[in-house]
Scaffold this active site. Structure first.
Site, PDB file in Angstrom:
ATOM      1  N   GLU A 158       0.808  -1.239  -0.042  1.00  0.00           N
ATOM      2  CA  GLU A 158       0.030  -0.168  -0.108  1.00  0.00           C
ATOM      3  C   GLU A 158       0.851   1.179   0.264  1.00  0.00           C
ATOM      4  O   GLU A 158       0.813   2.094   0.844  1.00  0.00           O
ATOM      5  CB  GLU A 158      -0.996  -0.001   1.156  1.00  0.00           C
ATOM      6  CG  GLU A 158      -1.935  -0.848   1.067  1.00  0.00           C
ATOM      7  CD  GLU A 158      -2.920  -0.593   2.317  1.00  0.00           C
ATOM      8  OE1 GLU A 158      -2.738  -0.200   3.454  1.00  0.00           O
ATOM      9  OE2 GLU A 158      -4.336  -1.126   1.927  1.00  0.00           O
ATOM     10  N   GLU A 234      -6.312  -7.860  -0.978  1.00  0.00           N
ATOM     11  CA  GLU A 234      -6.741  -7.793   0.703  1.00  0.00           C
ATOM     12  C   GLU A 234      -8.185  -7.518   0.675  1.00  0.00           C
ATOM     13  O   GLU A 234      -8.785  -6.433   0.568  1.00  0.00           O
ATOM     14  CB  GLU A 234      -5.885  -6.854   1.674  1.00  0.00           C
ATOM     15  CG  GLU A 234      -4.644  -7.259   1.823  1.00  0.00           C
ATOM     16  CD  GLU A 234      -3.951  -6.083   2.587  1.00  0.00           C
ATOM     17  OE1 GLU A 234      -4.798  -5.429   3.862  1.00  0.00           O
ATOM     18  OE2 GLU A 234      -2.844  -5.967   2.502  1.00  0.00           O
TER      19      GLU A 234
HETATM   20  C1  GLA Z   1      -3.993  -2.564   5.013  1.00  0.00           C
HETATM   21  C2  GLA Z   1      -2.625  -3.192   5.103  1.00  0.00           C
HETATM   22  C3  GLA Z   1      -2.837  -4.482   6.083  1.00  0.00           C
HETATM   23  C4  GLA Z   1      -3.493  -4.547   7.362  1.00  0.00           C
HETATM   24  C5  GLA Z   1      -4.896  -4.072   6.805  1.00  0.00           C
HETATM   25  C6  GLA Z   1      -5.812  -3.786   8.006  1.00  0.00           C
HETATM   26  O1  GLA Z   1      -4.754  -3.081   4.134  1.00  0.00           O
HETATM   27  O2  GLA Z   1      -2.082  -3.483   3.747  1.00  0.00           O
HETATM   28  O3  GLA Z   1      -1.269  -4.804   6.340  1.00  0.00           O
HETATM   29  O4  GLA Z   1      -2.861  -3.433   7.875  1.00  0.00           O
HETATM   30  O5  GLA Z   1      -4.795  -2.797   6.101  1.00  0.00           O
HETATM   31  O6  GLA Z   1      -5.991  -4.790   8.619  1.00  0.00           O
END
Ligand code: GLA
Length: 591
Positions: A158, A234
């Site tokens: 991210e 995700e």
């Molecule tokens: C983001 C991050 C993950 C985690 C999620 C929340 O997507 O990439 O590593 O922190 O948020 O659980």
């Protein structure tokens, strides 16, 4: 040519159409004796792939040293995944977020405030490259190119939510390629704003992270990347909790309906989390948006497989959804694991925390931060004397002022008596204290509650963070005792407890008998805040603030016969007893 390739709208694995049905399962959050069980349950739910991050901070605890033992034996985890017929998506960071201490960045790197983290600052990228030099050679045999299960590798995490240093992302891509990674590379980003653009890399597959508004999120991903497979890297089907906050849950039917939408749209998916596991020991991270909020020990995440590995409502619901789109194994859904019958543990012995102080580092001026003292996690005890009993209006009372605040929670003692608590969460900086005599001893016990794992405050230090004054006069000259607690607290100088209650920071020890080891949950009603170990295994932090009320004890931690429980209680306990229960209590869900 990588095993996994992309077409205009999908994946091919070894040239055959392939849809990634993945679930997140972080090996470092699960006892290694339970890896096979969790992997098998992933396959039986209908998944064909698992995804894991790789926590740099655990694997390289000090510069130049690679740890692949026990809970960190990633090659073994990859072998076990392969044996279950599962493919693997590998997310080696360097930054992993994941509610993990410091987002996985090692504290020995973040302790230098001049290193520009997650940028092409050579001091950062050199450290990353040295880490990859250590980590990747033992992993290469597990890449699909060598016949192993790893079919894709993520670049950063991210990144669009953090920075826009395209040269840094390019550097990471080159670093992976030049060290032998031939597999498909991908980035992942939230689909809002310009994250996908800032976090993307030309020629590298972009994927999205989201938990709802599936159609809109997929449309944004398609807009940012006109061709290629749609993948939700995700798919958030639950959430994590903070100390003092609500326990999060997500309705299984609602999450299943969104999974169905994703699959109906032809997308690939990584369910985050399939099985969350536990932030054992001192590994949980923290958020800091408006205020510092540390993450709890459980990473149950309201995932399909609960923290103790039992199929929950989402396991059944997701299996049904997956079965609508592809064949799932015919084997019946696994049953919950056996649990230990409830046991009361008497904690019969104690050792004062202050009796286990390590040698002090003396600072002639202001107190040193935990980072300056080389303390990754845990506690620092700061000691000095107060020259006068105070000069304010109330006789004997003075005002302590911690100019830089505390990182993260400071317990103040005067001549051994508790005098108050300051918390970073509340931006506390001042504490009025009653000083019994000139020259009274001031002890400040500061706990690191977890390093920030998201946003611009990654790397912010711990301990006492600036000058301390007493009624406006600087307090100079501090003994700073880092408290890197021993691995096996059972070896501490315990003595029989003489009172049922106790109101000082102390270790408490007791034993209990087990016939057949099985999963259990440690409850500490009447206790306040601290950490617990069973047979030397660090279960993690507890706090009566909740929402979490029990700590998960994995069956492999126990043995038939006598077992040892050690509790470090930072404040006080109204009872010398702990309970082992047969069900978790992670707190009430918000209505
Ligand atoms: C983001 C991050 C993950 C985690 C999620 C929340 O997507 O990439 O590593 O922190 O948020 O659980």
């Amino acid at each position: 040519m990588p095993a996994l390739t992309t077409t205009r709208d999908g994946f091919l694995l070894h040239g055959e159409p392939f849809r990634i049905l993945s679930g997140a399962l972080h090996y470092f959050r699960v006892h290694p004796d339970q890896w096979t069980d969790r992997l098998r349950k992933a396959r039986l739910m209908g998944l064909n792939t698992v995804e894991t991050y790789v926590p740099w901070n655990l694997h390289e605890p000090e510069p130049g040293t690679l740890d692949l033992d026990g809970l960190l034996d990633l090659p073994r985890f990859l072998r076990l995944a392969d044996a279950e017929g599962l493919r693997v998506l590998l997310r080696p960071g360097p930054f992993i977020c994941a509610e993990w201490d410091g987002g996985g960045l090692p504290f020995w790197l973040t302790a230098d405030p001049t290193v520009r983290l997650r940028t092409s600052d050579p001091r950062f990228t050199d450290a990353v490259d040295r880490y990859l030099d250590l980590l990747l050679p033992p992993l290469l045999p597990y890449m699909a190119a060598a016949g192993g299960p790893v079919i894709a590798v993520q670049v950063e995490n991210e990144y669009g939510a953090y920075g826009d240093d395209a040269a840094y992302l390019k550097h990471l891509e080159n670093s992976l390629r030049s060290r032998g990674i031939e597999e498909l590379l991908f980035t992942c980003d939230q689909t809002d704003g310009d994250h996908l653009t800032k976090g993307g890399l030309p020629g590298v597959l972009a994927t999205g992270t989201f938990g709802s508004r599936v159609d809109r999120s997929l449309a944004r991903l398609r807009e940012a990347q006109p061709e290629g497979p749609l993948m939700c890297a995700e798919f958030w089907i639950g959430w994590f909790d903070h100390w003092g906050g609500p326990h999060h849950g997500r309705d299984a039917a609602d999450a299943a309906a969104d999974l169905d939408r994703l699959l109906a749209a032809g997308a690939s998916v990584n369910i985050y989390m399939f099985h969350g596991g536990t932030n054992f020991g001192r590994t949980s991270g923290a958020n800091h948006h408006h205020a510092y909020v540390p993450t709890i020990t459980s990473y149950d995440y309201d995932a399909p497989l609960t923290e103790c590995g039992d199929p929950g409502p989402k396991y059944h619901a997701f299996r049904e959804v997956i079965a609508r789109h592809t064949q799932v194994p015919a084997a019946p859904v696994p049953s919950p694991s056996p649990k230990l019958p409830p046991i009361t543990v008497e904690l019969t012995h104690r050792a004062a925390l202050l009796s286990v102080l390590g040698p002090a580092v003396h600072s002639a001026g202001d107190p040193l931060t935990a980072d300056e003292l080389g303390e990754r996690a845990g506690y620092v005890l700061y000691r000095t004397t107060l020259p006068t009993p105070g000069t304010t209006q109330i006789p004997g009372t003075g005002l302590l002022h911690f100019a830089g605040g505390v990182g993260d929670r400071a317990q103040v003692f005067l001549d051994g008596a508790p005098a108050g608590v300051l918390e970073r969460e509340r931006y506390d900086e001042t504490l009025p204290v009653h000083v019994p005599r000139p020259g009274a001893v001031l002890n400040v016990l500061v706990e690191n509650m977890g390093r920030v794992n998201y946003g611009p405050r990654i790397g912010v230090p711990k301990g006492l963070l600036g000058p301390v004054t007493f009624d406006g006069a600087p307090l100079r000259g501090w003994d700073c005792h880092p408290l890197p607690l021993p691995d096996v607290p059972g070896t501490l100088p315990f003595a029989p407890a003489t009172t049922p209650t106790h109101a000082q920071p102390a270790f408490h020890r007791g034993t209990f008998e087990v016939e057949t080891p099985a999963d259990t949950f440690l409850a500490l009603p009447g206790w306040t805040k601290g950490e617990a170990w069973i047979n030397g295994f660090a279960l993690g932090r507890y706090w009566n603030r909740g929402p979490q009320r029990t700590l998960y004890v994995p069956a492999p931690v126990l043995r038939a016969g006598t077992n040892e429980l050690v509790v470090l209680e930072l404040h006080g306990t109204t009872t010398p007893r702990a309970q082992l229960t047969d069900a978790p209590d992670l707190g009430p869900e918000p209505s």
